[in-house]
Design an enzyme around this catalytic site. Structure first.
Site, PDB file in Angstrom:
ATOM      1  N   GLY A  40       0.812  -1.202   0.000  1.00 36.24           N
ATOM      2  CA  GLY A  40       0.000   0.000   0.000  1.00 36.24           C
ATOM      3  C   GLY A  40       0.847   1.254   0.000  1.00 36.24           C
ATOM      4  CE  LYS A  65      -0.678  -9.281  -6.555  1.00 33.37           C
ATOM      5  NZ  LYS A  65       0.684  -9.495  -7.035  1.00 33.37           N
ATOM      6  CE  LYS A  78       0.948 -13.028  -6.514  1.00 36.18           C
ATOM      7  NZ  LYS A  78       1.929 -12.426  -5.574  1.00 36.18           N
ATOM      8  CG  ASN A 119       2.466 -16.135   0.057  1.00 29.95           C
ATOM      9  OD1 ASN A 119       1.664 -16.571   0.857  1.00 29.95           O
ATOM     10  ND2 ASN A 119       2.314 -14.957  -0.539  1.00 29.95           N
ATOM     11  CD  GLN A 175      -3.859 -11.786   1.721  1.00 28.55           C
ATOM     12  OE1 GLN A 175      -5.001 -11.902   1.313  1.00 28.55           O
ATOM     13  NE2 GLN A 175      -3.593 -11.509   2.994  1.00 28.55           N
TER      14      GLN A 175
END
Length: 340
Positions: A7, A116, A203, A268, A296
């Protein structure tokens, strides 16, 4: 938008572009408000630090934000009178944010989502976050999406990258392109909201698999195989959900480029590798490695699996299924290869 690294990086672009566009006489206000969840940093409010020092010292340290980006801790106040809304929040919080904003946004506002993830409900099945935003704000707002191979720190450092806007309306796609495009952050606009948005969510799931491979000490051949299989499952899943998704979308920045970037450099992947090497739960590693931010990939893996399981399709997507079970059912990480 929020005070996350992503952000903050996009707010840097928006602030610079707003100043330039307003100086050129374009119909843009010279200032933008950034909603910041208030935190205390060394005895000072984070919003005060951002507004006085023009730096998000917690989530994007060392990067100066334009002075026309104003941190605002009140969500409704941040959105008041805005005709362009940019959503950059963890997808788990979208419903609550929309409930707070409902009835408190400009009647002609347009939005773009950089979120996402996906939303899965038993009654309705899989739901795009852009659709959650539209419905949560009354059902009339046009919501575009932006995804791509653009890690936040590199964007903030003005290293060249690309992004893809998926839109329904040419005029709205163009106004967000003007707001976000720069010489180092190049944007293409396409008419495939579903494909662009689903690529951005899926992804992160594949990146968990790449991280498990790295944590196990397997080689580049194995990792390449996981990425290839992951791309194929992404394509088939997207087209299972929405027949309109185009094959070409997977060759845009939101597709194969974002997948490669995330499988080599994303959070991730890093946390998944650490999970294998340390044996620690993902939520513990988030607290230790991400400075308060949330992954996420794991919640998306669960939502995707629930969608597939409801249709009896787990075996048709062995990589997605293995990643879910490693994350949430304590399946040994070695199954990232055994099960595919």
């Amino acid at each position: 938008m929020t005070q996350s690294d992503r952000g903050s990086a996009i707010s840097k672009i928006i602030g610079s572009n707003l100043q330039r566009l307003s100086d050129q006489g374009q119909p843009f206000e010279p200032q933008a408000k950034m909603w910041v969840y208030e935190e205390m940093i060394a005895g000072r409010k984070l919003t005060d630090i951002i507004n006085s020092e023009h730096e998000n010292v917690k989530y994007l340290p060392g990067i100066k934000l334009p002075p026309n980006i104003v941190a605002e801790p009140d969500l409704v106040a941040a959105a008041k009178d805005a005709t362009l809304l940019v959503f950059v929040v963890p997808h788990q919080f979208v419903h609550g944010i929309c409930r707070s904003l409902l009835g408190n946004v400009h009647p002609h506002a347009r939005a773009i989502s950089l979120i996402k993830g996906v939303d899965v409900e038993r009654q309705r099945g899989l739901h795009l976050i852009s659709s959650v935003i539209k419905e949560g704000l009354g059902g009339e707002m046009d919501v575009s999406v932006l995804m791509g191979a653009n890690l936040a720190n590199e964007v903030a450092q003005e290293q060249f990258s690309e992004a893809t806007i998926g839109c329904y309306n040419d005029a709205n796609g163009e106004i967000f392109r003007q707001l976000l495009n720069t010489s180092y952050f190049r944007i293409r606009v396409i008419h495939d909201v579903h494909g662009v948005e689903l690529c951005g969510a899926l992804k992160n799931v594949v990146a968990l698999g790449a991280g498990f491979v790295d944590g196990l000490g397997m080689g580049e051949n194995t990792k390449a195989a996981v990425i290839r299989i992951g791309l194929d499952e992404m394509r088939r899943f997207c087209q299972l959900c929405h027949e309109s998704v185009r094959d070409q979308t997977f060759f845009e920045s939101c597709g194969v480029a974002d997948l490669i970037t995330t499988c080599y450099g994303g959070r991730n992947r890093r946390v998944a590798e650490a999970k294998v090497r340390t044996g620690k739960p993902i939520d513990v590693l988030e607290a230790e490695m991400l400075n308060g931010q949330k992954l996420q990939g794991p919640p998306t893996a669960m939502e995707i699996f629930n969608f597939l399981a409801a249709q009896g399709l787990e075996k048709d997507f062995p990589l997605f299924t293995a990643i879910y079970r490693i994350c949430h059912e304590n399946l040994p990480p070695e199954h990232i290869v055994k099960d595919i």
